[in-house]
Structure formats: C-alpha cells, structure tokens
Scaffold this active site. Structure first.
Site, PDB file in Angstrom:
ATOM      1  N   GLU A  73       0.820  -1.214   0.000  1.00  0.00           N
ATOM      2  CA  GLU A  73       0.000   0.000   0.000  1.00  0.00           C
ATOM      3  C   GLU A  73       0.855   1.265   0.000  1.00  0.00           C
ATOM      4  O   GLU A  73       0.364   2.362   0.285  1.00  0.00           O
ATOM      5  CB  GLU A  73      -0.944  -0.011   1.200  1.00  0.00           C
ATOM      6  CG  GLU A  73      -1.974  -1.130   1.112  1.00  0.00           C
ATOM      7  CD  GLU A  73      -2.939  -1.158   2.272  1.00  0.00           C
ATOM      8  OE1 GLU A  73      -4.152  -1.245   2.020  1.00  0.00           O
ATOM      9  OE2 GLU A  73      -2.485  -1.101   3.425  1.00  0.00           O
ATOM     10  N   TYR A 119     -10.567  18.436  20.076  1.00  0.00           N
ATOM     11  CA  TYR A 119      -9.316  17.837  19.635  1.00  0.00           C
ATOM     12  C   TYR A 119      -9.461  17.123  18.304  1.00  0.00           C
ATOM     13  O   TYR A 119      -8.514  17.053  17.520  1.00  0.00           O
ATOM     14  CB  TYR A 119      -8.765  16.898  20.720  1.00  0.00           C
ATOM     15  CG  TYR A 119      -8.198  17.676  21.872  1.00  0.00           C
ATOM     16  CD1 TYR A 119      -6.921  18.220  21.811  1.00  0.00           C
ATOM     17  CD2 TYR A 119      -8.963  17.934  23.007  1.00  0.00           C
ATOM     18  CE1 TYR A 119      -6.398  18.971  22.846  1.00  0.00           C
ATOM     19  CE2 TYR A 119      -8.458  18.695  24.052  1.00  0.00           C
ATOM     20  CZ  TYR A 119      -7.183  19.210  23.974  1.00  0.00           C
ATOM     21  OH  TYR A 119      -6.684  19.966  24.992  1.00  0.00           O
TER      22      TYR A 119
END
Length: 210
Positions: A73, A119
């Site tokens: 990948e 966050y």
C-alpha cells in the site's frame, strides 16, 4: 532527526499502535520522510515487531532503494505526499472503530464524522470518504491524491483511515484521535447529541490551523 533515529521511531510507534490494539496481524503501515527519501514499513510485517534495519527506503517517486520489499500500500502514501508536500509522515491502519464507520451507508462522504470534540477538529478536521476499491488497486491512488489536497486525513470505504502529519508523532496522534472519535460516534448513534457548532469549529480552525 537522522536516519537511524527515524527508523527507530517508526518501530517504536508501530509497536505502540499494535500493543494498544489499533492494528492487528500484519495490517497497517507507517511511513516518514527524511530529505527526499521515504521510509516505510515492509509488506507483510507485524507492526508490533518492526526491525528498524529492514524498513524499506524509497526515492521520492517510489523507486526502491534498500531494505525489505515495501508495503503493497506504499502507493497510498506516495499519492498523499504528492498532494500534501509539507507533511512528513503518514499512518494507515485497519483500526476497528474507524473501519466500522467506513462501512456505514448513511454517512456524509464529504465529511464522515461530526465535530464531537475540539481535539478532533484540531487534529483531524475534515474527513472525506474514498469509495471502495479492492485491496492493492493502484487506481485508488488518484482518488486519495484528489481528496487529500483539502484534507490531511481520508477514510477508505470498507478499509480504514490514511492520516498525514507534519511529524511522525503528529500523524500518530491524529490517527488515535480519529479512532477515538469514531468510537464515540458509534456509541452516540441514536442519542440526542450536542456537536460543536460552526462558529466553535471556525474558532478552533483559526487558532489551530492545519
């Protein structure tokens, strides 16, 4: 950071990710840039047992230079680096909650997860969904390159997240934040939920630009 330190950091981060159950078997891969070279975990390697000396070293165009055979990948990483030249590291996982969200039929493909926490907005921001491609299908690279021009994280349908960062630590932290937000999203489905509103998100993006 020199090459030895970078190799060791990739191995340390991979083991931490594996030990905490964010990846399993030989799934997932990590890469980081140093100068014009890319260092990426080898194919069929358990993230919990990365040998720093066997990490693959590639040229800027993906040409193999040394180490073990790179992850199959690697093309995902190369395509994201092309579209985001300032990013220095990429993490791709098959983490459970993110993969679960990637299989849902009713998410917004332009931005899969809502702004549940500050966050998440700060570290991930927008999360587009890339349509399903078979494993190893390199035509996926074009889709990732297009979508990642506007987002440092993408979610591959029925597959998992690909997350870039300005450092290896930043890429890992953003991947962890994405996984926790995916978990929260699944826990909250069907519940009346208070998400951050557009003004709150705009303020976070102004104070903490990606």
């Amino acid at each position: 950071m020199n090459e030895r330190e970078l190799r060791e950091q990739i191995a340390i981060q991979g083991k931490s990710i594996f030990d905490r159950g964010l990846t399993f078997g030989t799934s997932g891969n990590i890469s980081a840039r140093l100068g014009d070279e890319i260092f990426i975990t080898p194919t069929n390697t358990c993230m919990g047992r990365i040998d720093p000396d066997r990490i693959s070293r590639l040229g800027p165009d993906g040409d193999f230079r040394s180490g073990d055979k790179p992850s199959k990948e690697a093309f995902l990483h190369l395509s994201m680096y092309r579209s985001r030249p300032k990013e220095q590291a990429i993490v791709h996982l098959h983490s459970t909650y993110s993969v679960a969200v990637s299989c849902l039929a009713d998410v917004d493909p332009k931005n899969v997860l809502p702004p549940i926490t500050a966050y998440y907005v700060m570290r991930v921001g927008t999360l587009p969904l890339i349509p399903y491609y078979p494993p190893g299908d390199e035509t996926l690279a074009e889709a990732v390159e297009v979508q990642s021009k506007h987002a440092r994280s993408v979610l591959l349908a029925n597959h998992g997240p690909v997350v870039a960062g300005k450092s290896l630590d930043a890429a890992v932290a953003a991947t962890e934040e994405l996984e926790e937000t995916a978990k929260l999203f699944l826990l909250l489905r069907g519940q009346a939920t208070r998400f951050l509103d557009r003004d709150q998100c705009n303020e976070l993006e102004r104070r903490f630009p990606n």
